[in-house]
Enzyme design. Structure first.
Site, PDB file in Angstrom:
ATOM      1  N   ASP A 126     -58.934  28.393  -3.986  1.00 53.96           N
ATOM      2  CA  ASP A 126     -58.648  28.302  -5.410  1.00 53.96           C
ATOM      3  C   ASP A 126     -59.703  29.149  -6.100  1.00 53.96           C
ATOM      4  O   ASP A 126     -60.890  28.805  -6.109  1.00 53.96           O
ATOM      5  CB  ASP A 126     -58.734  26.843  -5.852  1.00 53.96           C
ATOM      6  CG  ASP A 126     -58.526  26.660  -7.346  1.00 53.96           C
ATOM      7  OD1 ASP A 126     -58.408  27.667  -8.077  1.00 53.96           O
ATOM      8  OD2 ASP A 126     -58.511  25.492  -7.802  1.00 53.96           O
ATOM      9  N   VAL A 127     -59.306  30.262  -6.693  1.00 55.51           N
ATOM     10  CA  VAL A 127     -60.282  31.189  -7.274  1.00 55.51           C
ATOM     11  C   VAL A 127     -60.935  30.644  -8.537  1.00 55.51           C
ATOM     12  O   VAL A 127     -61.877  31.255  -9.058  1.00 55.51           O
ATOM     13  CB  VAL A 127     -59.660  32.580  -7.553  1.00 55.51           C
ATOM     14  CG1 VAL A 127     -59.190  33.232  -6.263  1.00 55.51           C
ATOM     15  CG2 VAL A 127     -58.539  32.495  -8.577  1.00 55.51           C
TER      16      VAL A 127
ATOM     17  N   TYR B 184     -50.589  36.475 -19.339  1.00 55.00           N
ATOM     18  CA  TYR B 184     -50.589  37.408 -18.212  1.00 55.00           C
ATOM     19  C   TYR B 184     -50.955  38.811 -18.680  1.00 55.00           C
ATOM     20  O   TYR B 184     -51.825  39.474 -18.105  1.00 55.00           O
ATOM     21  CB  TYR B 184     -49.211  37.411 -17.550  1.00 55.00           C
ATOM     22  CG  TYR B 184     -49.124  38.262 -16.303  1.00 55.00           C
ATOM     23  CD1 TYR B 184     -49.623  37.810 -15.090  1.00 55.00           C
ATOM     24  CD2 TYR B 184     -48.518  39.521 -16.335  1.00 55.00           C
ATOM     25  CE1 TYR B 184     -49.542  38.575 -13.938  1.00 55.00           C
ATOM     26  CE2 TYR B 184     -48.432  40.297 -15.200  1.00 55.00           C
ATOM     27  CZ  TYR B 184     -48.938  39.821 -14.006  1.00 55.00           C
ATOM     28  OH  TYR B 184     -48.856  40.595 -12.869  1.00 55.00           O
TER      29      TYR B 184
ATOM     30  N   LYS C 137     -54.425  40.767 -17.630  1.00 50.36           N
ATOM     31  CA  LYS C 137     -54.362  41.997 -16.846  1.00 50.36           C
ATOM     32  C   LYS C 137     -54.956  43.184 -17.593  1.00 50.36           C
ATOM     33  O   LYS C 137     -55.528  44.096 -16.967  1.00 50.36           O
ATOM     34  CB  LYS C 137     -52.916  42.276 -16.433  1.00 50.36           C
ATOM     35  CG  LYS C 137     -52.371  41.294 -15.400  1.00 50.36           C
ATOM     36  CD  LYS C 137     -53.164  41.324 -14.098  1.00 50.36           C
ATOM     37  CE  LYS C 137     -52.502  40.494 -13.011  1.00 50.36           C
ATOM     38  NZ  LYS C 137     -53.213  40.584 -11.724  1.00 50.36           N
TER      39      LYS C 137
ATOM     40  N   THR D  33     -40.835  40.517  -6.346  1.00 51.52           N
ATOM     41  CA  THR D  33     -41.695  39.534  -5.693  1.00 51.52           C
ATOM     42  C   THR D  33     -41.233  38.137  -6.088  1.00 51.52           C
ATOM     43  O   THR D  33     -40.402  37.967  -6.987  1.00 51.52           O
ATOM     44  CB  THR D  33     -43.168  39.693  -6.119  1.00 51.52           C
ATOM     45  OG1 THR D  33     -43.275  39.397  -7.519  1.00 51.52           O
ATOM     46  CG2 THR D  33     -43.673  41.099  -5.855  1.00 51.52           C
TER      47      THR D  33
END
Length: 241
Positions: free
Chosen positions: A61-62, A146, A150, A181
């Protein structure tokens, strides 16, 4: 498979965020096919079945700084770090709590991993490659967290490239466009959206995860020895229209 001809024999590569079929897994397979010793991570207890026997796997888990540091301590040597852990949820990211979660994973998680492995990369004169997104440069009304995270990953890439050049670490990013994906599955349920992407993209299609692997291997290779701070779009031409 579209792959840069590069020798990675004897090199150790860690791909963060490669437990599901997608960009991370495609990158990991490409490095392994080029001779590297590859470890992958994911938040899930196990990777995709097709990769379970192929790679060393570490659940990670980052957002857990202690877990990131523990993984670093367990890997004293590293030549290439690929930061690809990210989440998004189309249409749900206006909620402040979820917005913060996306940023913590996508941006701060990238920084946690980069900092934890800086000593190993400095020792190896290695390469850090972040996975950004085309949404870094476009408004994303259904994915605001998101897109913001990014965009920040691209800025972080440029800043670390300058800060860590004295260590001999090259820091670059790949900027994918619309890729098929698991993460993009929800958006691909919208037939109009899919058709609009195809119509705008000069190459006339969505990308495949393997389309991202070649540029990543290039950036990690000696062919890119004079490149740092670069953020390379891999989007079929979508961003130039």
């Amino acid at each position: 498979m579209h792959q840069v001809s590069a020798a990675f024999e004897g090199q150790r590569v860690l791909v963060i965020g490669a437990s599901r079929a997608g960009i991370g897994a495609a990158i990991a397979r490409a490095f392994q096919d080029a001779g590297a010793e590859v470890t992958i991570t994911g938040v899930e207890a196990a990777p995709a079945p097709e990769d379970a026997a192929r790679f060393a796997y570490r659940q990670l888990d980052v957002t857990d700084g202690a877990a990131v540091e523990a993984l670093s301590a367990a890997m004293p040597r590293l030549d290439v770090l690929v930061n690809g852990a990210a989440i998004t949820a189309r249409g749900e990211e206006m909620a402040p709590e979820f917005f913060s979660k996306v940023v913590d994973i996508n941006l701060t998680g990238t920084m946690r991993c980069a900092l934890a492995f800086r000593p190993q990369l400095a020792e190896a004169k290695g390469s850090l490659i972040n996975i950004a997104s085309m949404y870094a440069g476009f408004g994303s009304p259904k994915n605001p967290a998101y897109g913001a995270s990014k965009a920040a990953v691209q800025q972080l890439t440029k800043s670390l490239a300058i800060a860590w050049a004295e260590d001999g670490i090259r820091v670059n990013a790949v900027v994918p466009g619309f890729i098929v994906t698991a993460q993009s599955a929800r958006s691909r349920e919208d037939a109009t959206h899919v058709a609009n992407v195809n119509a705008r993209t000069p190459l006339g299609r969505w990308g495949q995860p393997e389309d991202i692997a070649g540029p990543v291997l290039f950036l990690a290779s000696e062919a890119a020895a004079f490149m740092t701070g670069a953020c390379i779009p891999v989007d079929g031409g979508y961003s130039v229209v």
